[in-house]
Motif scaffolding. Structure first.
Motif, PDB file in Angstrom:
ATOM      1  N   THR A 118       9.521  -2.874  14.232  1.00 16.77           N
ATOM      2  CA  THR A 118      10.053  -3.986  13.433  1.00 16.77           C
ATOM      3  C   THR A 118      11.502  -4.266  13.812  1.00 16.77           C
ATOM      4  O   THR A 118      11.895  -5.426  13.975  1.00 16.77           O
ATOM      5  CB  THR A 118       9.935  -3.671  11.927  1.00 16.77           C
ATOM      6  OG1 THR A 118       8.549  -3.516  11.608  1.00 16.77           O
ATOM      7  CG2 THR A 118      10.535  -4.774  11.073  1.00 16.77           C
ATOM      8  N   MET A 119      12.282  -3.220  13.980  1.00 22.70           N
ATOM      9  CA  MET A 119      13.683  -3.402  14.366  1.00 22.70           C
ATOM     10  C   MET A 119      13.802  -3.974  15.775  1.00 22.70           C
ATOM     11  O   MET A 119      14.603  -4.878  16.016  1.00 22.70           O
ATOM     12  CB  MET A 119      14.438  -2.069  14.249  1.00 22.70           C
ATOM     13  CG  MET A 119      14.609  -1.592  12.810  1.00 22.70           C
ATOM     14  SD  MET A 119      15.470  -2.799  11.756  1.00 22.70           S
ATOM     15  CE  MET A 119      17.093  -2.781  12.515  1.00 22.70           C
ATOM     16  N   ARG A 120      13.009  -3.461  16.711  1.00 17.32           N
ATOM     17  CA  ARG A 120      13.040  -3.995  18.082  1.00 17.32           C
ATOM     18  C   ARG A 120      12.671  -5.474  18.093  1.00 17.32           C
ATOM     19  O   ARG A 120      13.286  -6.278  18.792  1.00 17.32           O
ATOM     20  CB  ARG A 120      12.093  -3.212  18.993  1.00 17.32           C
ATOM     21  CG  ARG A 120      12.699  -1.964  19.578  1.00 17.32           C
ATOM     22  CD  ARG A 120      11.862  -1.391  20.720  1.00 17.32           C
ATOM     23  NE  ARG A 120      10.535  -0.987  20.302  1.00 17.32           N
ATOM     24  CZ  ARG A 120      10.212   0.231  19.887  1.00 17.32           C
ATOM     25  NH1 ARG A 120      11.116   1.169  19.839  1.00 17.32           N
ATOM     26  NH2 ARG A 120       8.973   0.517  19.542  1.00 17.32           N
ATOM     27  N   SER A 121      11.654  -5.818  17.337  1.00 18.13           N
ATOM     28  CA  SER A 121      11.209  -7.207  17.276  1.00 18.13           C
ATOM     29  C   SER A 121      12.312  -8.117  16.754  1.00 18.13           C
ATOM     30  O   SER A 121      12.561  -9.192  17.310  1.00 18.13           O
ATOM     31  CB  SER A 121       9.962  -7.301  16.388  1.00 18.13           C
ATOM     32  OG  SER A 121       9.560  -8.634  16.242  1.00 18.13           O
ATOM     33  N   ALA A 123       0.817  -1.215   0.000  1.00 19.03           N
ATOM     34  CA  ALA A 123       0.000   0.000   0.000  1.00 19.03           C
ATOM     35  C   ALA A 123       0.850   1.265   0.000  1.00 19.03           C
ATOM     36  O   ALA A 123       0.457   2.280  -0.575  1.00 19.03           O
ATOM     37  CB  ALA A 123      -0.937  -0.008   1.206  1.00 19.03           C
ATOM     38  N   THR A 124       2.014   1.186   0.646  1.00 19.08           N
ATOM     39  CA  THR A 124       2.884   2.360   0.763  1.00 19.08           C
ATOM     40  C   THR A 124       4.339   1.941   0.643  1.00 19.08           C
ATOM     41  O   THR A 124       4.678   0.764   0.783  1.00 19.08           O
ATOM     42  CB  THR A 124       2.702   3.048   2.129  1.00 19.08           C
ATOM     43  OG1 THR A 124       3.122   2.122   3.157  1.00 19.08           O
ATOM     44  CG2 THR A 124       1.262   3.478   2.383  1.00 19.08           C
ATOM     45  N   LYS A 125       5.199   2.920   0.434  1.00 20.91           N
ATOM     46  CA  LYS A 125       6.641   2.659   0.422  1.00 20.91           C
ATOM     47  C   LYS A 125       7.076   2.141   1.794  1.00 20.91           C
ATOM     48  O   LYS A 125       7.921   1.244   1.891  1.00 20.91           O
ATOM     49  CB  LYS A 125       7.405   3.935   0.040  1.00 20.91           C
ATOM     50  CG  LYS A 125       8.896   3.727  -0.104  1.00 20.91           C
ATOM     51  CD  LYS A 125       9.602   4.954  -0.657  1.00 20.91           C
ATOM     52  CE  LYS A 125      10.083   5.851   0.432  1.00 20.91           C
ATOM     53  NZ  LYS A 125      11.032   6.893  -0.010  1.00 20.91           N
ATOM     54  N   GLU A 126       6.480   2.683   2.850  1.00 19.41           N
ATOM     55  CA  GLU A 126       6.829   2.223   4.197  1.00 19.41           C
ATOM     56  C   GLU A 126       6.457   0.752   4.410  1.00 19.41           C
ATOM     57  O   GLU A 126       7.214   0.005   5.026  1.00 19.41           O
ATOM     58  CB  GLU A 126       6.162   3.085   5.269  1.00 19.41           C
ATOM     59  CG  GLU A 126       6.596   2.699   6.675  1.00 19.41           C
ATOM     60  CD  GLU A 126       6.030   3.612   7.735  1.00 19.41           C
ATOM     61  OE1 GLU A 126       5.404   3.085   8.683  1.00 19.41           O
ATOM     62  OE2 GLU A 126       6.233   4.841   7.638  1.00 19.41           O
ATOM     63  N   SER A 127       5.326   0.319   3.900  1.00 19.95           N
ATOM     64  CA  SER A 127       4.959  -1.095   4.054  1.00 19.95           C
ATOM     65  C   SER A 127       5.930  -1.991   3.286  1.00 19.95           C
ATOM     66  O   SER A 127       6.239  -3.104   3.722  1.00 19.95           O
ATOM     67  CB  SER A 127       3.509  -1.362   3.637  1.00 19.95           C
ATOM     68  OG  SER A 127       3.324  -1.187   2.257  1.00 19.95           O
ATOM     69  N   LEU A 128       6.452  -1.500   2.172  1.00 17.70           N
ATOM     70  CA  LEU A 128       7.485  -2.234   1.435  1.00 17.70           C
ATOM     71  C   LEU A 128       8.759  -2.318   2.268  1.00 17.70           C
ATOM     72  O   LEU A 128       9.377  -3.381   2.370  1.00 17.70           O
ATOM     73  CB  LEU A 128       7.742  -1.560   0.086  1.00 17.70           C
ATOM     74  CG  LEU A 128       8.842  -2.136  -0.793  1.00 17.70           C
ATOM     75  CD1 LEU A 128       8.640  -3.620  -1.068  1.00 17.70           C
ATOM     76  CD2 LEU A 128       8.909  -1.355  -2.107  1.00 17.70           C
ATOM     77  N   LEU A 129       9.139  -1.215   2.892  1.00 17.64           N
ATOM     78  CA  LEU A 129      10.313  -1.218   3.768  1.00 17.64           C
ATOM     79  C   LEU A 129      10.135  -2.200   4.917  1.00 17.64           C
ATOM     80  O   LEU A 129      11.039  -2.985   5.223  1.00 17.64           O
ATOM     81  CB  LEU A 129      10.577   0.178   4.323  1.00 17.64           C
ATOM     82  CG  LEU A 129      11.658   0.263   5.414  1.00 17.64           C
ATOM     83  CD1 LEU A 129      13.027  -0.104   4.864  1.00 17.64           C
ATOM     84  CD2 LEU A 129      11.668   1.637   6.053  1.00 17.64           C
ATOM     85  N   LEU A 130       8.981  -2.168   5.566  1.00 15.79           N
ATOM     86  CA  LEU A 130       8.739  -3.059   6.706  1.00 15.79           C
ATOM     87  C   LEU A 130       8.848  -4.521   6.280  1.00 15.79           C
ATOM     88  O   LEU A 130       9.444  -5.346   6.996  1.00 15.79           O
ATOM     89  CB  LEU A 130       7.378  -2.773   7.331  1.00 15.79           C
ATOM     90  CG  LEU A 130       7.253  -1.406   7.999  1.00 15.79           C
ATOM     91  CD1 LEU A 130       5.808  -1.155   8.416  1.00 15.79           C
ATOM     92  CD2 LEU A 130       8.200  -1.266   9.172  1.00 15.79           C
ATOM     93  N   THR A 131       8.315  -4.844   5.113  1.00 13.67           N
ATOM     94  CA  THR A 131       8.420  -6.220   4.613  1.00 13.67           C
ATOM     95  C   THR A 131       9.869  -6.563   4.317  1.00 13.67           C
ATOM     96  O   THR A 131      10.328  -7.669   4.639  1.00 13.67           O
ATOM     97  CB  THR A 131       7.543  -6.410   3.365  1.00 13.67           C
ATOM     98  OG1 THR A 131       6.186  -6.101   3.702  1.00 13.67           O
ATOM     99  CG2 THR A 131       7.634  -7.829   2.836  1.00 13.67           C
ATOM    100  N   SER A 155       6.445   2.350  13.489  1.00 16.94           N
ATOM    101  CA  SER A 155       6.338   1.012  12.891  1.00 16.94           C
ATOM    102  C   SER A 155       7.709   0.443  12.527  1.00 16.94           C
ATOM    103  O   SER A 155       7.948  -0.763  12.672  1.00 16.94           O
ATOM    104  CB  SER A 155       5.433   1.040  11.655  1.00 16.94           C
ATOM    105  OG  SER A 155       5.949   1.939  10.693  1.00 16.94           O
ATOM    106  N   ILE A 156       8.611   1.301  12.081  1.00 17.65           N
ATOM    107  CA  ILE A 156       9.961   0.846  11.725  1.00 17.65           C
ATOM    108  C   ILE A 156      10.725   0.481  12.992  1.00 17.65           C
ATOM    109  O   ILE A 156      11.371  -0.571  13.058  1.00 17.65           O
ATOM    110  CB  ILE A 156      10.692   1.928  10.903  1.00 17.65           C
ATOM    111  CG1 ILE A 156       9.946   2.164   9.583  1.00 17.65           C
ATOM    112  CG2 ILE A 156      12.143   1.523  10.648  1.00 17.65           C
ATOM    113  CD1 ILE A 156      10.405   3.378   8.811  1.00 17.65           C
TER     114      ILE A 156
END
Length: 173
Positions: free
Chosen positions: A121-124, A52-60, A117-118
């Motif tokens: 993801t990094m903490r996880s 949906a977004t560039k950020e969702s691509l980054l998170l994936t 959100s980033i």
């Protein structure tokens, strides 16, 4: 899996791979989905079919990079003797760095990003790797497992900096 479903999955993986390369090369904030699309040899709107977004691509992309580290470490933990555990984990991480440097560089960038959100993801990813290594060190009977796990992670971070800055002397010790 139907042929079109398999093709769709392959396309998604190609987009993620292209994004990892582009984000690592020019930086997430400077990168555009047009650059990712060009690298993946697709049209830009096709990216938004999957993300949906560039950020969702980054998170994936970050999740893919963490999964690689976690799965690689799991294999080492399943096959290593307690005496060789830490050495084999270090060698495995060096192997990941050599083969998937763009993923490591992307993770390094993401560590400085302030978006919630980033950071989550990094903490996880860090948390899962730390717990995996700490539990393995405890089970192996390694003395001071918390300290050894912290030093293992710190060494990995220093190795990342050394590779990113082309300073191999940082890894000599």
């Amino acid at each position: 899996m139907a042929k079109t479903e398999a093709q769709s999955t392959n396309r998604k993986l190609e987009i993620i791979s292209a994004a990892i390369e582009v984000f690592a090369e020019v930086g997430y904030y400077r990168a555009t989905t047009a650059q990712v699309a060009e690298r993946a040899s697709i049209s830009q709107p096709y990216i938004f079919r999957f993300f949906a977004t560039k950020e969702s691509l980054l998170l994936t992309a970050l999740e893919v990079s963490w999964s690689r580290v976690i799965e690689s470490f799991r294999k080492v933990l399943e096959t290593s003797s307690p005496e060789l555990l830490e050495t084999r984990l270090i060698l495995e991480y060096e192997h990941i760095q050599a083969l998937h440097l763009n993923e490591i560089l992307l993770q390094m960038q993401a560590q400085t990003m302030r978006e919630t959100s980033i950071q989550e993801t990094m903490r996880s990813g860090f948390k899962e790797v730390r717990e995996m290594v700490l539990n393995a060190f405890r089970e192996a009977g390694i003395d001071k497992p918390e300290e050894r796990a912290m030093l293992f992670l710190a060494r990995g971070m220093l190795c990342n900096v050394a590779v990113a800055l082309h300073m191999p002397e940082l890894m000599k010790g």
